[in-house]
Design an enzyme around this catalytic site. Structure first.
Site, mmCIF file in Angstrom:
data_model
loop_
_atom_site.group_PDB
_atom_site.id
_atom_site.type_symbol
_atom_site.label_atom_id
_atom_site.label_comp_id
_atom_site.label_asym_id
_atom_site.label_seq_id
_atom_site.Cartn_x
_atom_site.Cartn_y
_atom_site.Cartn_z
ATOM 1 N N LYS A 128 69.284 61.242 28.599
ATOM 2 C CA LYS A 128 68.853 62.140 29.674
ATOM 3 C C LYS A 128 68.530 61.409 30.977
ATOM 4 O O LYS A 128 68.587 62.015 32.056
ATOM 5 C CB LYS A 128 67.633 62.939 29.216
ATOM 6 C CG LYS A 128 67.955 64.007 28.178
ATOM 7 C CD LYS A 128 68.629 65.217 28.817
ATOM 8 C CE LYS A 128 68.665 66.401 27.863
ATOM 9 N NZ LYS A 128 69.278 67.587 28.496
ATOM 10 N N SER B 269 72.411 60.457 20.436
ATOM 11 C CA SER B 269 71.984 60.790 21.793
ATOM 12 C C SER B 269 70.540 60.467 22.128
ATOM 13 O O SER B 269 70.201 60.393 23.315
ATOM 14 C CB SER B 269 72.268 62.266 22.073
ATOM 15 O OG SER B 269 71.724 63.082 21.065
#
Lengths: 328, 328
Positions: A58, A313
Site C-alpha cells: 500500500k 501482498s
C-alpha cells in the site's frame, strides 16, 4: 456531488510512478523455493510485498498519490479510510512529505495496524465497520479541505501499485523466466488492476488471476455478471485487508479487460498458506496477503507445468492471531 | 591420524567462491526497517540468510566445498554431521551434483531440519548429542572412502560463508551506507570467520562482533584467553544451530585477528528478537539465527548513532516451537 469516473492509468503512468517511487520504496525481491516448485510441479516465484515499507504494497500507491499533490493541497492535509494497510501507507507517506494525515479506521482493525498508523504521526478516528458508512465518516474532513486518498479507486493509487508489475516482469526476465500466470490477492482491485496493466503491457499472453476470500468474491461475481456486484452483508473473514463492499469503478473497468478470472479461498486455506510461507519461505504473511499462495495450495488456480508469479501482498498481522494460526 | 591445520582462506578465495556460487545461491537482500532504526537510534541493515536456499547460510559453504571435489571424490560420496542447517546445505548441494550424501544428526535435531535433509535425498543416521562423539560416529564412513564436509573448520566452507561479507559490503555501498559494525551469530565461527575476512578486506575499520548463546560462549572466552576454550558440558539452549564444543582451529585463527569482541544473549532475548523480526521485519527467524538482532535489543552491542549490518543466519524452526515463542 456527482463525480465522473476518471480514466484508468496507462502503462506510461505506471512507469512514471516507478520513477517517482525510486529510492523511496523497497524493490522487493522475487523469491523461489525448491520445495514449493517440487510440490506443485511448477516454477513458483514469490513477490513478498511483506518486505515493503509499511509492511504491505500500500505504501506504493499512497506515496505516488501524495507526491503528486499541489503545495496548496499538501498544506490542507489528507484524509483516508482503511482497515490498516492503506492507512499505514498513507500515514508513512504523509510523514515523509511533512503532511498532516487523518485516518478513519474500523474499530476492529488489527491492533498492530492501528499502532503503526499512530506511530507514523497520523491522527486516527474509528468507525463501526458494519453500521457506519466510511464515506460519511470522512466527508466532513473532505469538506474542511483535506484531500481524500482513496484506498484503491484512484488512477494515481492504481499506478503506484502497478509498479509491482513492472518489477515482476523485469525480475522474472533476469531469472530467465517467462511468466505464464500471475496470481494476486484482490480486495477493491487496485493492486491487481495496476499489476495487470503493467504485466499485460509487457507480456500480453501472461494470464492474471484474482484471489478473494470466501463470501467476499465481489470481483469474481462482477466479472461473471459483466457489471459491478456488491458482497452480501453479514460475513466475516480473517482476511481483513481484502474486505470491501464492491469493486471500484476504475479498478473494475481495468480488471474486466485484463483478468483471466477470479477464484476464492477459505480462511482455513489462507491460514495453511501462512503456515507454508513460514516453514518453506520463512516469511510472515498476513491472512489477506496469503490468499494467492492459498489458491495454488487448494488447486483453485492450476499451476502444473507453468511459471507462476505469486504476490504476497502484506505481513501486518497481530502477533497473538499469528501465533494461534501457526499453532493450528 | 594427525592433520596439520590448513591455512585460513584469503579474500581471493572468498571472491573465487562467489564466482562458483553465482546463479546457485540467492543473493539475499539487505533490508532496512524504519521502526528498528528509530527504536535504536541507528541505521540497521539486516541480511536475511533465512531466504537462502536450504533456509540458512549453510548452503553457501557446503556448495563451495562440494563443487571443488574431484570426480573420484564425488563418486565416493560425502558424509557430514550437523544439527540441521549444515546438514540441509550439504544434502541440497550434494543433490545438485548428483552425489550420495550421508548425514549424522543428533536425535534432538529439529524435525523440520531432519525432514528437509531426507527430502533432499540424503541418508540420515542419528546420534546422541551428549553421549556420543560426532567424529566417532562418522569415522567409519570416512574410512570407507566418503569425503567429510565439516560444518565450519574448513577453508572452503569458510570461504563459502564469506561470500555474505562480499554481498554485505556491496549492498551497503549501493544504499550509501558505510558500515561501522557488523554483528553475526557465532557457533563454530565459520560464518563470522568468512564474513569478517571479506568485510575487513574491503573495509578494515569496520568492527565485527560475534554473538553466542549464554553458556555457549566458547568464542568469547577463547578470545579473552588467547587460546581455544571449550564450553562446559550440561547446558541447553533453544539456539540449536549454535551449540558447539569449542571454536575451530582455523576459524579461531581468523577470528582472533578479525573480531572486535563477542557477547552473549539469553534464550529469552533470542525469542524476543524472533518476535520483533516477525512483527517489524515480517521474517521468520530461528532462535540461533536471531541472536545478532537480540544483541542489539539487549544492548549487548551498542549501536547508537552507528550504521550496523546484522546477519539473520537461518529460519529453520519447528512450527510448534515457533508458535509457542510467538505466543510468549
Amino acid at each position: 456531488m456527482t463525480v465522473q469516473t476518471p480514466p484508468p492509468p496507462t502503462a506510461a503512468d505506471i512507469r512514471a510512478a516507478a520513477e517517482r517511487l525510486r529510492g523511496q520504496i523497497v524493490e522487493t525481491p522475487l523469491i523461489e523455493s525448491q520445495a514449493l516448485n517440487e510440490r506443485f510441479g511448477a516454477r513458483i516465484l514469490l513477490k513478498p510485498e511483506t518486505l515493503q515499507r509499511s509492511g504491505s504494497f500500500k505504501f506504493r500507491g499512497a506515496y505516488n498519490k501524495i507526491s503528486a499533490l499541489s503545495e496548496a493541497e499538501k498544506k490542507r492535509g489528507v484524509v483516508a479510510f482503511s482497515s490498516g494497510n492503506h492507512a499505514q501507507g498513507v500515514a508513512q507517506s504523509a510523514a515523509l512529505f511533512g503532511i498532516d494525515a487523518l485516518i478513519a479506521m474500523p474499530t476492529d482493525a488489527p491492533a498492530i495496524k492501528m499502532a503503526n498508523v499512530k506511530k507514523a504521526g497520523a491522527r486516527v478516528i474509528t468507525f463501526d465497520r458494519v453500521r457506519e458508512d466510511r464515506m460519511t465518516v470522512v466527508r466532513p474532513y473532505i469538506e474542511e479541505g483535506r484531500v481524500l486518498v482513496p484506498p484503491f479507486d484512484d488512477p494515481a493509487i492504481i499506478a503506484g501499485q502497478g509498479t509491482i508489475g513492472l518489477e515482476l516482469v523485469a525480475q522474472a526476465q533476469k531469472l530467465g523466466a517467462s511468466l505464464d500466470t500471475v496470481i494476486v490477492p484482490c480486495g477493491g482491485g487496485g493492486l491487481i488492476g495496476g499489476i495487470s496493466l503493467a504485466v499485460k503491457d509487457a507480456s500480453p499472453e501472461t494470464q492474471v488471476w484474482a484471489v478473494e476470500p470466501e463470501n467476499f468474491d465481489d470481483t469474481r461475481r462482477s466479472l461473471a455478471a459483466g457489471e459491478r456486484k456488491p458482497n452480501a452483508p453479514g460475513h466475516v473473514s480473517i482476511c481483513d485487508a481484502l474486505l470491501v463492499n464492491e469493486p471500484g469503478a476504475i479498478t473494475f473497468a481495468i480488471n474486466r479487460r485484463t483478468l483471466s478470472g477470479a477464484v476464492t479461498v477459505s480462511d482455513e486455506a489462507a491460514a495453511q498458506a501462512m503456515r507454508d510461507a513460514a516453514t518453506l519461505l520463512k516469511l510472515v504473511v498476513e491472512p489477506g496477503g496469503a490468499v494467492a499462495l492459498a489458491a495454488i495450495i487448494t488447486g483453485a488456480v492450476d499451476v502444473r507445468g507453468k511459471t507462476v508469479a505469486v504476490v504476497l501482498s502484506g505481513g501486518n498481522v497481530d502477533l497473538d492471531l499469528y501465533a494461534r494460526l501457526m499453532a493450528a
